[in-house]
Design a protein around this motif. Structure first.
Motif, mmCIF file in Angstrom:
data_model
loop_
_atom_site.group_PDB
_atom_site.id
_atom_site.type_symbol
_atom_site.label_atom_id
_atom_site.label_comp_id
_atom_site.label_asym_id
_atom_site.label_seq_id
_atom_site.Cartn_x
_atom_site.Cartn_y
_atom_site.Cartn_z
ATOM 1 N N ASP A 71 -72.356 -53.089 22.460
ATOM 2 C CA ASP A 71 -72.537 -54.521 22.203
ATOM 3 C C ASP A 71 -72.392 -54.832 20.705
ATOM 4 O O ASP A 71 -73.386 -54.910 19.969
ATOM 5 N N ARG A 73 -71.026 -57.627 19.539
ATOM 6 C CA ARG A 73 -70.802 -59.069 19.337
ATOM 7 C C ARG A 73 -71.368 -59.567 18.014
ATOM 8 O O ARG A 73 -72.538 -59.308 17.700
ATOM 9 N N ASN A 94 -64.351 -57.230 22.040
ATOM 10 C CA ASN A 94 -65.795 -57.245 22.269
ATOM 11 C C ASN A 94 -66.537 -58.231 21.372
ATOM 12 O O ASN A 94 -67.763 -58.149 21.243
ATOM 13 N N GLY A 95 -65.792 -59.126 20.725
ATOM 14 C CA GLY A 95 -66.436 -60.153 19.897
ATOM 15 C C GLY A 95 -66.980 -59.639 18.585
ATOM 16 O O GLY A 95 -67.800 -60.300 17.938
#
Ligand SMILES: Cc1ncc(COP(=O)(O)O)c(C=O)c1O
Length: 362
Positions: A71, A73, A94-95
């Motif tokens: 994660d 992001r 994945n931002g």
């Protein structure tokens, strides 16, 4: 005169029989990752000596999913610009926010000093790329990561069978991403894998199992739940069947690559070239020359395919930014990749060396 290819997959009847059997089985693919995919995964995990391995549809899929489980992001991810573009695309998928880092001019792998300089409070991960199969300096990178609570996701697309300090790349690092693209050291029509080595390896593995198959989870016969926004990134059976045969030969073919690299390193009268190291898997071999256009033209006119791996990602239209990476920019202007694959004959290697030595002088 026969053209000398830059890269080429090496295969024989074993791959033909294995892929034909897989075709005849009518079981060409399944998201659940059974059959040949599971067999490949187990064998690859053992070969690397990793805790877990998840087989996927490409190296790009591996990079995408490795960052997805972390994660990233709105977080910064440190990455070299001198790489294939999907190392960096995976951060954006994945931002995350790519922060480009310079490379060591002798190995073209990420420069740990520049990594240290570019860490901020918002940095979440660092992505060393084992350039051409040459192992990145993992010890300083792991120490920096530990001191700053960063994750390390290494792009091992070129590094199947490469070692760092006696251990295979992929056997120690948290998440290592491999590519089995047709010209890679272990070739499939299409494939990739993530090896996992951390405290919670089996739970990350379960997450990745679901992410590679559309987020499908908790299967009970024909019934299942979907627990995340997963992707269609699972490996197919025909690729896995070919990969099982390729895996049996990868050390032998890496040894051929090393012998070629040793000859290039000793016999090319070019100062700037890829160093020789028996720990490298030599997916590619690079030299550098200030007269790149002329060198490349001479080689091509002599029937020798050459490449320019890689143009710096931060200079591509999509990524163009004001960041200055002096070493990367110089390397990207001067680099030439020359033929490197296990089917090269000694006459062909002689021809590459002779022509390169003449071309660099002109
Ligand atoms: C350094 C690097 N990373 C990632 C990839 C992506 O692998 P794939 O083509 O299997 O998606 C490649 C492929 O060439 C690569 O060279």
């Amino acid at each position: 005169m026969k053209k000398i290819k830059l890269f080429a997959p090496k295969f024989d009847n074993k791959e033909i029989i294995a892929s034909t059997k897989a075709l005849r089985s009518s079981n060409w693919a399944s998201g659940a990752g059974k059959g040949k995919v599971l067999e490949f995964e187990r064998r690859f995990c053992k070969y690397i000596d990793a805790k877990e391995c998840v087989a996927l549809s490409s190296g790009t899929a591996a990079l995408h999913l490795a960052l997805n489980v972390l994660d990233v992001r709105n977080k910064e991810v440190l990455v070299p610009s001198l790489t294939f573009v999907t190392t960096v695309h995976a951060i954006l998928y994945n931002g995350g926010i790519p922060v480009f880092v310079d490379v060591n001019p002798h190995t073209l792998c990420i420069d740990p000093d520049d990594v240290r300089k570019k860490i901020t409070k918002n940095t979440k991960a660092v992505m060393p790329v084992h350039f051409g199969g040459f192992p990145s300096e993992m010890n300083p990178i792991n120490n920096i990561a530990k001191d700053n609570s960063l994750h390390v996701v290494d792009d091992a697309a070129h590094a199947c069978g490469a070692k760092y300090r006696g251990k295979k790349i992929g056997s120690e690092n948290e998440l290592s991403c491999f590519s089995f693209h047709p010209v890679k050291n272990l070739a499939m029509p299409k494939g990739g894998a993530i090896t996992i080595n951390c405290k919670n390896s089996s739970s990350i593995r379960r997450k990745l199992d679901s992410l590679r198959w559309c987020g499908i989870d908790n299967r009970n016969g024909p019934f299942y739940d979907v627990t995340s926004l997963g992707f269609n990134h699972y490996m197919d059976e025909i690729s896995a069947a070919i990969g099982i045969e390729q895996l049996k030969k990868v050390d032998a073919s890496n040894n051929i690559r090393k012998r070629i690299a040793k000859r290039y390193n000793q016999e090319l009268k070019i100062e700037e070239k890829m160093p020789f190291d028996k720990n490298s898997s030599y997916h590619l071999y690079w030299i550098r020359t200030k007269n790149r256009a002329r060198f490349m033209k001479n080689m091509s006119e002599s029937g020798i395919e050459v490449g320019a791996h890689y143009k710096a990602v931060h200079l591509m239209s999509f990524y163009r930014s004001n960041v200055k990476l002096p070493i990367t920019e110089q390397m990207a202007d001067e680099i030439v990749t020359i033929p490197m694959h296990p089917s090269l004959t000694s006459n062909e290697i002689d021809r590459v060396i002779k022509t390169a030595n003449l071309s660099v002088k002109q």
